[in-house]
Write a protein that holds these residues in place. Structure first.
Motif, PDB file in Angstrom:
ATOM      1  N   HIS A  50      20.332   4.523  -7.371  1.00  0.00           N
ATOM      2  CA  HIS A  50      18.928   4.401  -7.764  1.00  0.00           C
ATOM      3  C   HIS A  50      18.074   5.309  -6.897  1.00  0.00           C
ATOM      4  O   HIS A  50      18.337   5.463  -5.707  1.00  0.00           O
ATOM      5  CB  HIS A  50      18.434   2.962  -7.613  1.00  0.00           C
ATOM      6  N   ASP A 108      26.948   2.929  -8.594  1.00  0.00           N
ATOM      7  CA  ASP A 108      25.572   2.993  -9.076  1.00  0.00           C
ATOM      8  C   ASP A 108      24.732   3.779  -8.084  1.00  0.00           C
ATOM      9  O   ASP A 108      25.102   3.928  -6.909  1.00  0.00           O
ATOM     10  CB  ASP A 108      24.993   1.585  -9.263  1.00  0.00           C
ATOM     11  N   HIS A 119      24.753  -3.977  -9.053  1.00  0.00           N
ATOM     12  CA  HIS A 119      25.068  -3.224 -10.275  1.00  0.00           C
ATOM     13  C   HIS A 119      26.465  -2.598 -10.175  1.00  0.00           C
ATOM     14  O   HIS A 119      27.225  -2.587 -11.158  1.00  0.00           O
ATOM     15  CB  HIS A 119      24.015  -2.146 -10.534  1.00  0.00           C
TER      16      HIS A 119
HETATM   17 MG    MG Z   1      21.524   0.213 -11.459  1.00  0.00          MG
END
Ligand code: MG
Length: 158
Positions: free
Chosen positions: A10, A8, A42
């Motif tokens: 961000h 993941d 995540h």
């Molecule tokens: Mg995420």
């Protein structure tokens, strides 16, 4: 045995909270996200779903669903664990968090403890390895944070 991989990323922006592995990290930037933006959790959720071939986090917890606005990712992780078929148990998990700053080493034991509780496994079976991105590319410029996770499921029947 079954293996699963998760990733993941961000974006980071000023004035947002930075939550990694359920630990609030003091920093001037935090994750842009629909949920609490916990990039590590995540990645762990996607690794678990991958190992069990149950899809992916976006399918399970859609980011356009108002129920998940500001969601506590630890609650989503526990929900994911509850979906795993009972014939599998989690053997171990290994993760890497790539963040240029701040240094995460002071927080890794607290992060491991959170993950161990949510995964219902021993803390010795939970690894968290922080790295920088050597100041190159978006992660290295502090514009984003990235996480990778691998999980091993083993038969609960042996
Ligand atoms: Mg995420």
């Amino acid at each position: 045995m079954r293996i699963g991989h998760g990733w993941d990323l961000h974006r980071l922006e000023e004035g947002l909270p930075l939550v990694i592995g359920g630990v609030a990290i003091p920093f001037e930037k935090g994750c842009v996200a629909h949920s609490d933006g916990d990039v590590l959790i995540h990645a762990v959720i996607d690794a678990l779903l991958g190992a069990a071939a149950l899809g992916n986090i976006g399918k399970l917890f859609p980011d356009n669903d108002p129920r998940y606005r500001g969601a506590d990712s630890r609650a989503l992780l526990r929900q994911t664990v509850s979906l795993l078929p009972s014939r599998w148990r989690i053997a171990n998990i290994d993760t890497t968090v790539v963040l240029q700053a701040p240094k995460l080493n002071p927080f890794t034991d607290a992060i491991r403890a959170n993950l161990a509780v949510d995964l219902q496994i021993d803390i010795e079976a939970v690894s968290v390895k922080p790295k920088t991105h050597e100041k190159v590319d978006s992660v290295g410029r502090g514009e984003a944070v990235e996480a990778f996770a691998v999980v091993l499921l083993e038969s609960a029947e042996s």
